[in-house]
Design a protein around this motif. Sequence first.
Motif, PDB file in Angstrom:
ATOM      1  N   LYS A 139       0.834  -1.200   0.000  1.00  0.00           N
ATOM      2  CA  LYS A 139       0.000   0.000   0.000  1.00  0.00           C
ATOM      3  C   LYS A 139       0.867   1.247   0.000  1.00  0.00           C
ATOM      4  O   LYS A 139       0.584   2.209  -0.728  1.00  0.00           O
ATOM      5  CB  LYS A 139      -0.922   0.004   1.221  1.00  0.00           C
ATOM      6  N   LEU A 140       1.918   1.256   0.789  1.00  0.00           N
ATOM      7  CA  LEU A 140       2.807   2.417   0.850  1.00  0.00           C
ATOM      8  C   LEU A 140       3.562   2.588  -0.460  1.00  0.00           C
ATOM      9  O   LEU A 140       3.713   3.705  -0.961  1.00  0.00           O
ATOM     10  CB  LEU A 140       3.784   2.254   2.012  1.00  0.00           C
ATOM     11  N   GLY A 143       1.067   3.795  -2.992  1.00  0.00           N
ATOM     12  CA  GLY A 143       0.675   5.164  -2.689  1.00  0.00           C
ATOM     13  C   GLY A 143       1.727   6.167  -3.097  1.00  0.00           C
ATOM     14  O   GLY A 143       1.410   7.242  -3.630  1.00  0.00           O
ATOM     15  N   LEU A 210      -5.080   8.932  -0.103  1.00  0.00           N
ATOM     16  CA  LEU A 210      -4.559   7.618   0.274  1.00  0.00           C
ATOM     17  C   LEU A 210      -4.900   7.238   1.709  1.00  0.00           C
ATOM     18  O   LEU A 210      -5.219   6.080   2.004  1.00  0.00           O
ATOM     19  CB  LEU A 210      -3.034   7.603   0.087  1.00  0.00           C
ATOM     20  N   TYR A 211      -4.831   8.213   2.619  1.00  0.00           N
ATOM     21  CA  TYR A 211      -4.920   7.884   4.043  1.00  0.00           C
ATOM     22  C   TYR A 211      -6.020   8.631   4.794  1.00  0.00           C
ATOM     23  O   TYR A 211      -6.248   8.379   5.968  1.00  0.00           O
ATOM     24  CB  TYR A 211      -3.570   8.168   4.720  1.00  0.00           C
ATOM     25  N   ASP A 214      -8.990   6.411   6.514  1.00  0.00           N
ATOM     26  CA  ASP A 214      -8.634   5.656   7.716  1.00  0.00           C
ATOM     27  C   ASP A 214      -8.076   6.541   8.828  1.00  0.00           C
ATOM     28  O   ASP A 214      -8.166   6.189  10.003  1.00  0.00           O
ATOM     29  CB  ASP A 214      -7.601   4.577   7.365  1.00  0.00           C
ATOM     30  N   HIS A 215      -7.506   7.671   8.444  1.00  0.00           N
ATOM     31  CA  HIS A 215      -6.897   8.581   9.427  1.00  0.00           C
ATOM     32  C   HIS A 215      -7.376  10.005   9.141  1.00  0.00           C
ATOM     33  O   HIS A 215      -6.735  10.730   8.369  1.00  0.00           O
ATOM     34  CB  HIS A 215      -5.372   8.510   9.357  1.00  0.00           C
ATOM     35  N   VAL A 218      -5.109  13.201   8.722  1.00  0.00           N
ATOM     36  CA  VAL A 218      -4.148  13.384   7.629  1.00  0.00           C
ATOM     37  C   VAL A 218      -4.506  14.567   6.729  1.00  0.00           C
ATOM     38  O   VAL A 218      -3.639  15.405   6.445  1.00  0.00           O
ATOM     39  CB  VAL A 218      -4.004  12.086   6.805  1.00  0.00           C
TER      40      VAL A 218
END
Length: 278
Positions: A139-140, A143, A210-211, A214-215, A218
Motif C-alpha cells: 500500500k505504501l 501510494g 490515500l490515508y 482511515d486517518h 491526515v
Amino acid sequence: MRSGLTILLLILLTGHASAQTDSSAATTQDSAVTTIRSADTLIRYRINGAYLGSIWQDLKYTVARPAHWEKRDYIRLGVVGGVAGILLAGDYGVKQFFVHHQSNFMTSVTDQIEPFGNAYSPYLVAGMYVAGVITHDRKLEHGSLMAAKSLIISTVIYATIKSVIRRGRPTYYDSPFSFEPPLTNDKQHTSFPSGHSLTVMTVATAMAELYGKDHPWVPWVAYGIAGLTGATRLYENRHWSSDVWIGMALGHFVTKSIFRHQRELEHKKAMKLLAVSL
C-alpha cells in the motif's frame, strides 16, 4: 523543483468463498459477488512498463476531463475562477501587506516552511517509496507511486501554463498586470501559477486520498502545511496571491482527477471479473 522531479523519475489481489456447497444459482451469484469484493479488484503499481504507461494514460484522461464535466464540476470552476478574480483585484494590496509586516522572527519561520513546496514534498514521496519497498508494504509503495505520478502530471500541466502566461513576479514589478508574450525566456515573468503551491498541494491531496479515510487527521495536517507553504510565497514576495490560489487549485484538482481515474479502472476490472464469474 526540477531536482525533486528527477529523483522521483529515477526512483521511479485474495477472496475466499463459503465452505458450504450449494448448486443453486443464488449461491453461485453470491460467490461471484464475494470475489468482486476481494482485493483482486485493486490495482497496485510497481515501477515497470505498466506504471510508466499509466502516466501517459492519466495525463490524457486529466486533460480530457473538461469534456465530461457535470454540473458540479462547472460550479467548482466558477468558485475557483471567482476567488481568482477577487484575489487578482486585491493582489497589489496583499503584496503591500506582507511587505510591511516582515520581521526577523517571521522570516526564520517561513524559511522552515517554504521548502515543503520544492524540496521536502518530492523527497517525502521518494522516501515513502523506498520505505514501502524495504518493508514490503504494497500500500505504501503503491501510494508513493500514485503521488509521484500526480506530481509529474500536475507539473507538466503547470509548466505548460507558465510558458504561455508570462506574468511578472511581484519581486520585480509593483503592478500585478505586467505580462510578456507567450514562450519568452524572461525569468522575471514566471509568476503564474505558483509552482511551490502546486507541488505541495499535489502531494497533500495525494496523502488525503490515500490515508484520509482511515486517518481523518491526515487531510488536516496535509492541507494545513500546503496552506502555510503558499503563505510563505506571499510573505517572501515571490508570487501574487492569485498565483498561489491557482497553483493550489491546479494541484488539488489534477490529483483528484488521477485518483478518480484509478477508481474507474478498478471498477472496470471488477466488472470484468464479474462477467467471468457469472
